[in-house]
Structure formats: structure tokens, C-alpha cells
Enzyme design. Structure first.
Site, short mmCIF file in Angstrom:
data_model
loop_
_atom_site.label_atom_id
_atom_site.label_comp_id
_atom_site.label_asym_id
_atom_site.label_seq_id
_atom_site.Cartn_x
_atom_site.Cartn_y
_atom_site.Cartn_z
N LEU A 443 26.21 25.65 -4.47
CA LEU A 443 26.69 24.63 -5.42
C LEU A 443 28.01 24.02 -4.99
CD1 LEU A 443 25.91 26.43 -8.81
CD2 LEU A 443 24.60 24.61 -7.72
N GLY A 444 28.85 24.78 -4.33
CA GLY A 444 30.14 24.26 -3.91
C GLY A 444 30.95 25.32 -3.20
N GLY A 446 35.28 26.54 -2.47
CA GLY A 446 36.70 26.35 -2.75
C GLY A 446 37.53 27.41 -2.09
N VAL A 451 30.16 29.09 -4.15
CA VAL A 451 29.47 29.24 -5.43
C VAL A 451 27.99 28.95 -5.21
CG1 VAL A 451 29.34 28.51 -7.83
CG2 VAL A 451 31.54 28.49 -6.64
N LYS A 468 29.90 33.40 -7.87
CA LYS A 468 31.03 33.11 -6.99
C LYS A 468 31.25 34.28 -6.04
CE LYS A 468 33.66 29.83 -9.74
NZ LYS A 468 35.01 29.43 -10.17
N ASP A 584 46.01 27.75 -11.93
CA ASP A 584 45.44 26.77 -10.99
C ASP A 584 44.71 25.67 -11.77
OD1 ASP A 584 44.88 25.57 -8.59
OD2 ASP A 584 43.14 26.83 -8.15
#
Length: 746
Positions: A443-444, A446, A451, A468, A584
Site C-alpha cells: 500500500l505504501g 515510509g 505497509v 505495517k 510526527d
């Protein structure tokens, strides 16, 4: 001009020949060369005949003196007349001095010789003052052909073309079957370049097979007023031996009364293919037409020789058969090769020894071995397979046991027993592989890691989740440093901070916070399972190039209010005498669901921070949203979250990133505060999709709301943290802005 050394060795000749032959022949050629370097040359000549001259071997059918050569192959050994002592070998079938540099009989029949260069010179009016066609009568008996694979034709000149002839024919339009040559033109002495031979002062072409004539025709064009280039040259030379030099062409040192070129005695090395082209008469023959082997005219005299048809003109030549080497033109000239002396070219399998045979060799298996590859006599394949199978099974069991042990150890270190006792859902690594379909859909990615999308069963229904995972070792070290900075030797279970954070994640529920559903504690950095939020992040909605922002002002207000409520809720909690900061806050950590409701994420996932004594250290958030006061003091407080949210508010109303411009050299907080101080508002920086300077009612309402949000953001960015509003104040003021917007809209 510098010529190649005329006294090349057998090894260099065979290496040159090998470049034009099959790669499979190269090892054989090198073996032949190594053998030839030490072999007795008397095996290559007729008894009583001269073996060499001037360092050049004279193998039969070449020879000097009666009975030492075959017709057409006579050579002569003469005194060198160029001023140096010693003898040189020359062709004896011509009245010209044609020096022989090398003679080869096998595996490729060649003669390497020096032939003169053709030339033609002119005066300043363009009249010819002298010329030489390069004609050499070296082939009276017809045994030679100029090698088309090893030579090329060069023409040097400033306004000329030159060509030579190939294969004379009768009853045709022309006297020759074909011509070969090239054109070179130069009108300026600065045009030619050393090493460049493509038409400016120099040209070169490959030559066709069958050429027996080195005579050059140089008709050319006018050379008037071309004194910088007084002569033209043409010659055939072996490939790689000549590199064009401007000094060979452009000369200003020829006296006016001189009619001969500076290079009048210029010679070039070239290779001649030769073959047996007669049957005791003038008729050329092939292997099929050659006389019976018992006939004395048949050239292949060794019993271990074979006939090979010439590929450059008619005729044939001889080679030793496979497994033999030497001179096939002499009785007994082909001798057995001891292949066992050259295992690199004639290998035997491991477990065997080489035995030389007449014309070959064989590999004999050593005791206890058999088969083509000399494998063990007693089959060991089944035993090896069984041993491998047992080793694999035992290894797999050991790995599983070790992994299980390590997983349990890590689980306990991360406080798994305590968290399970609190009713917190935990997953094993195996379960997460099934949930994420072996981590197949990303999904992504970072700072924390990657993820993945997964599915868990919620009753009888499949429910999407976001998993995650940390992938970098540096994150492991940072994680451990953040959660237990003062107890480096303790496990997470002993430290207790991680356990408290997980308890916090499960204990808090808010409609605008991403809910933690479970975790896997069998990895150094626990893997966290969150609810799935389907519509991407606020960062995507504001800044994505693929999906231009369509958020209205009211939608942006709702996102700001929902996000602020989640952060205010977290700040208000007091669990076990601890307050929590986010650390954050930024648009990429504010997710949007299908109805554009915000979901604040990364509460303790990218960094787990508990507040003690009102501040914490070692926060590693995005510097574009980081409070300058924290950077200065290294004390992260609740007010630092307020600063970060102020930057998010600015992104919502300006649609500019925290660092913007192509090189990222502008900081949005600084630029907006400067604009606000200079102009009294941030109107010049508002997003044009939600702001208009018009005087209509809608524009006036939007401007009023944007000014309210902008002023609130400026207060959040105050340098003195005591002047900043709390997140509860932020929620209240944003709600008032929305009320004003709705009331004016109605």
C-alpha cells in the site's frame, strides 16, 4: 614509415592465423605453435636442402637449389644489399627482389612478403613528373593469390582514385572480371588527420578473392596548384600493419627539380595464399582432380595427410590429418601429436589418466572407477541422495525449532505474555503471511517501513486491514533507542515502555484515529495491524499529480477539525500518570476514508514516545513540520505537536508543501508568517481553488474563513510556546470558523 619486424616467429604467425579461424581451432594452433618452436626443422625440408635463411624457415614445397622445391615454389637466399650485414630470403620466380618474411605450410598455406608501393608525382601545374605502377611479376607459375581475408588496399592522395584488377577473363566487355579501389579527395592541407582513413587524404577497402596482380591504375584528377600534396600512393598491405599518417601524404620538402617521391623505396608486407594449382601441366586442379596418391605429382606425400580445396582461386593444399602435425608435403612429414602433454587442449575427466595413441589419445579410468566420466565403480548416487534427504529433513526441523525458539524469545522480550494477559490481540508471523497473502500487495512506504494490505475475518465477513512492517536494520536500532534510551541492557518486557504504548493504542478509541487491531511480537520491531483506510492520505489529496485536488473549503475545514479533535483527545488522556504526544503530525499521516473523514495515523507506530516531566527526547519527525524550539532544545512537548498542526493548516489553505519550490528552498511557515506580517493576511498565498479576490458574497465568505484559519495557524507557529493555543483551543476556533461559514452560507 615504420615496418613490422620481418623476422616474426612461428608462434606469432599461428596466432595471427587463428584470428580468422573457428574458435575451436585456437587451442590446436597454439599446441602446434608450441611444438614447432622446438621441433627439428629438418623434418620439413628435403634431405640435403637448406633449412633456413636470414632467420626464416624454408619448409618444403619451398626450397633453394635443384630438387629442393616444387615447381613454382623456388626461393633464394641472397646477401642483404640495404647496407646491413646478413642474408635475406627472396622469391626466385621473379627478376625483382621480393623479400620473404615468413613461409607457412600448415594449417594455412601462406607466404608473407614485402612488395613495393605504387606512386605517382606531380608538379605545381599538375603534370606527372614520375610514376611507378607497383607491378611485380611474383606469380609466373600461378601458385600465389593475394589473401583477401588478411590484406586490404590503401590509397593515399589529395585528388585521386586508384584501383587494381582481379581475374583476367576472355570474350568479355572488360579484360578483368572485377576491379577494386577507392577515392580520396583533399583540397586543404589541414583536412587529413593521423589515423583517419575515410576519404580525406586516405581511403581503404577490402579486396575480393582471386587477385594476382599488385599493379595499380591511378587516373586521378587535376593536381594543379596542389603543391602541399605532391604524390599519390596505392598499395595492398596486411590488415593491421599500416596506420595512416599525414606525414606520409603531405610533404613540403621535395625540391622543384625532384621527380621521385620521398617514399620511392617504400615497401609493405602482405600475405599471399598459395596452393598446388597444377597436375604436371598448366591446368589448375582441385582435390577431386588431383592425381592418385601413388603418383609422384600428388603433393600430399605424408601417409597421414589429407587434401583441402583452396578457397582463394583453384587448386588444393595439404594438411596433416587429425592427431598429427608437421609437413604433409614430405614423406613421413606428419608425426603423431602427444596429446597427453597438453591436457589444457586434450582434457580427460577427473579420476582417469591420459594414454597417447597413434593419431589420438584415450582416457583410462583409474582403479575403482568406470564409465565415460570415470565415476565410482560402486554406485553412490542413492546413498548421496539419501544422505541429502536426511540432511534436508534434519536441517528443516532444526530451522523450524530454532525459529520457533527465537520467535518465542522475541515475543517474551517484547512483553507478549503481559499484553496477552491484557486481552490484546497478537498474531504469529505465519498468521500474518496468510493475512497479507505472503505480503503480495503493497500500500505504501515510509520512514517506519512498508505497509501491506491484508484481510482478517470479522465473524463471517472478511475485513481489510493495513499491516505495517519495518524493513531496515537502522529502524531496529532507532526503535530500541527511542523506547528504552536509559536501559540498553533490558528487554522491552523489563523496560515496560513499549508495553504501555501498546496498551495505550488499544485503550484509546476515537472516530478520527486509526484503530490498532493487533500486533505481531515475534520480530525485533513488532509488526502492527491497523484498520484499513481506503481513500489515501491528505498529502495525496492536496499534492498528487495524478489526482488534482478537488477539496472544497468546507471539506478542508472538516478534515482540519476531525484531525485536531483526534490530537486533542490524545493530549487530554492521562493513563498511568502519563500524557502522550504524536511526534510526527503531517498530511501523509492523516488518512481519509470514503466520506473524506480524517483518520490520524502513526500514533506510536513510527515512534513510541511517552511524556515524562512534560517533555521527551529523541524525536525523529519530518523536519519540515518540526518545531524549531525542539530542534534547539531537544525537548519535545505537547506544544510541538501544536506547531506541526499549524503547518498542516497552512498546507490546507495554500496547497503548498512544507518545503516548496522545485529545490525545496522555501519553508511554508516562514513564508506565510512573513506574508502575514507584511500584508496583514496570507491572501497572496491562499489556494486559488478556494480563494477569490472578488467582491461577491461567496468570495467574501471564503476570504473571511481563510483569514480565520490563517490567523490560527500563525498563533500555532508562535516562537514562544506559551503563546500557542492548545489543541483543544484549536478545535474550538476551527469549529467557530465552520459555524461562521455555514451561517453565512445559509
Amino acid at each position: 614509415m615504420k615496418l613490422a619486424n620481418p623476422l616474426i616467429t612461428k608462434l606469432s604467425l599461428l596466432q595471427a592465423v587463428s584470428k580468422t579461424m573457428s574458435p575451436l581451432m585456437v587451442p590446436v594452433l597454439l599446441v602446434l605453435a608450441a611444438t614447432a618452436a622446438t621441433a627439428d626443422n629438418s623434418m620439413s625440408v628435403m634431405p640435403g636442402c637448406q633449412q633456413s635463411c636470414g632467420g626464416v624457415d624454408i619448409p618444403y614445397p619451398f626450397g633453394t637449389g635443384t630438387g629442393c622445391f616444387r615447381k613454382g615454389f623456388e626461393v633464394a637466399c641472397i646477401n642483404n644489399n640495404n647496407g646491413s650485414a646478413g642474408e635475406i630470403l627472396v622469391l626466385a620466380t621473379t627478376d625483382q627482389t621480393i623479400r620473404v618474411l615468413q613461409l607457412s605450410v600448415s594449417p594455412v598455406p601462406e607466404a608473407r612478403v614485402l612488395l613495393p608501393v605504387a606512386w605517382q608525382c606531380f608538379n605545381t601545374t599538375g603534370d606527372v613528373t614520375g610514376s611507378y605502377s607497383g607491378d611485380v611479376d611474383f606469380n609466373r607459375e600461378g601458385v600465389y593469390r593475394i589473401s583477401n581475408t588478411q590484406n586490404e588496399l590503401f590509397v593515399l592522395g589529395c585528388n585521386t582514385y586508384a584501383y587494381t584488377n582481379g581475374v583476367r577473363v576472355h570474350n568479355s566487355r572488360f579484360r578483368y572480371k572485377y576491379f577494386t579501389g577507392c577515392i580520396t579527395v583533399t583540397n586543404d592541407a589541414t583536412d587529413p588527420r593521423d589515423g583517419a582513413c575515410a576519404g580525406l587524404g586516405c581511403c581503404h577497402v577490402d579486396i575480393p578473392p582471386g587477385i594476382t596482380d599488385t599493379s595499380m591504375s591511378m587516373p586521378g584528377w587535376s593536381h594543379a596548384n596542389q603543391d602541399f600534396c605532391p604524390c599519390d600512393y596505392a598499395f595492398i598491405v596486411e590488415k593491421g600493419n599500416y596506420t595512416f599518417k599525414v606525414s606520409d601524404l603531405l610533404s613540403t620538402h621535395i625540391p622543384n627539380n625532384q621527380t621521385m617521391p620521398l617514399h620511392v623505396d617504400w615497401t609493405m608486407p602482405l600475405r599471399l595464399d598459395w596452393a598446388i594449382r597444377d597436375n604436371g601441366s598448366t591446368a589448375a586442379v582441385s582435390c577431386a582432380q588431383a592425381p592418385n596418391k601413388t603418383d609422384h605429382e600428388y603433393a600430399c606425400r605424408s601417409s597421414r595427410s589429407e587434401c583441402v580445396d583452396s578457397t582463394n582461386g583453384p587448386g588444393y593444399f595439404c594438411n596433416c590429418t587429425k592427431g598429427y602435425e608437421g609437413n604433409p608435403y614430405i614423406v613421413g612429414g606428419c608425426t603423431n601429436i602427444n596429446e597427453c602433454l597438453h591436457p589444457e587442449s586434450y582434457p580427460c575427466p577427473s579420476g582417469s589418466k591420459c594414454i597417447d595413441t597413434d593419431g589420438g589419445y584415450k582416457c583410462q579410468c583409474k582403479f575403482g572407477r568406470r564409465g565415460k566420466q570415470c565415476g565410482p565403480l560402486i554406485p553412490t548416487t542413492a546413498l548421496a541422495l539419501l544422505a541429502t534427504f536426511v540432511a534436508v529433513i534434519l536441517g528443516s526441523v532444526a530451522i523450524v525449532l530454532l525459529q520457533t525458539r527465537n520467535n518465542r524469545k522475541t515475543f517474551n522480550k517484547n512483553g507478549g505474555k503481559i499484553l496477552e494477559a491484557k486481552g490484546i490481540k497478537t498474531y504469529t508471523k505465519r498468521e500474518l503471511k496468510n493475512i497479507t497473502d505472503r505480503y503480495s500487495k503493497r500500500l505504501g512506504e515510509g520512514h517506519y517501513g512498508i505497509v501491506y494490505e491484508g484481510k482478517i475475518m470479522d465473524g463471517s465477513e472478511a475485513k481489510k486491514v493495513a499491516v505495517k512492517c519495518s524493513t531496515a536494520k537502522r529502524v531496529v536500532h532507532r526503535w530500541k533507542k527511542l523506547i528504552r534510551p536509559h536501559v540498553p541492557q533490558q528487554g522491552l518486557e523489563e523496560d515496560g515502555s513499549f508495553i504501555n504504548e501498546i496498551k495505550f493504542q488499544f485503550s484509546v478509541t476515537h472516530k478520527n484515529m486509526v484503530q490498532l487491531l493487533g500486533c505481531c511480537l515475534e520480530t525485533d520491531i513488532p509488526i502492527l495491524v491497523f484498520e484499513f483506510v481506503s481513500n489515501g492520505s491528505l498529502d495525496d489529496a492536496l499534492h498528487s499529480d495524478m489526482n488534482p485536488c478537488t477539496l472544497s473549503l468546507l471539506e478542508r475545514l472538516d478534515i482540519a477539525i476531525g484531525s485536531a479533535e483526534a490530537i486533542a483527545y490524545m493530549h487530554s488522556l492521562d493513563i498511568d500518570n502519563q500524557k502522550h504526544v504524536h511526534g510526527d503530525i503531517k498530511p501523509s499521516n492523516i488518512l481519509l476514508d470514503d466520506s473524506l473523514s480524517p483518520k490520524v495515523s502513526d500514533f506510536g507506530s513510527s515512534r513510541l514516545l511517552s511524556v515524562d516531566n512534560y517533555y521527551v527526547r529523541a524525536v525523529a519527525g519530518d523536519t519540515g513540520y518540526m518545531d524549531p524550539l525542539y530542534i534547539k532544545t531537544q525537548h519535545f512537548t505537547l506544544e510541538c505537536d501544536v506547531y506541526s498542526f499549524g503547518v498542516v493548516l497552512l498546507e490546507l489553505i495554500t496547497r503548498k508543501r512544507a518545503r516548496y519550490e522545485d529545490d525545496g528552498n522555501k519553508l511554508l511557515p516562514l513564508e506565510f508568517v512573513r506574508c502575514f506580517k507584511d500584508e496583514g493576511s496570507g491572501r497572496t498565498m491562499y489556494d486559488e481553488k478556494i480563494y477569490s479576490s472578488g467582491v461577491d458574497a461567496q468570495s467574501q465568505r471564503n476570504t473571511l474563513c481563510l483569514d480565520g484559519i490563517g490567523m490560527l495557524a500563525v498563533r500555532c507557529l508562535k516562537e514562544d510556546k506559551r503563546e500557542r493555543p492548545t489543541m483543544a483551543d484549536v478545535v474550538k476556533e476551527l469549529t467557530e470558523v465552520k459555524v461562521i461559514a455555514l451561517s453565512q452560507a445559509s
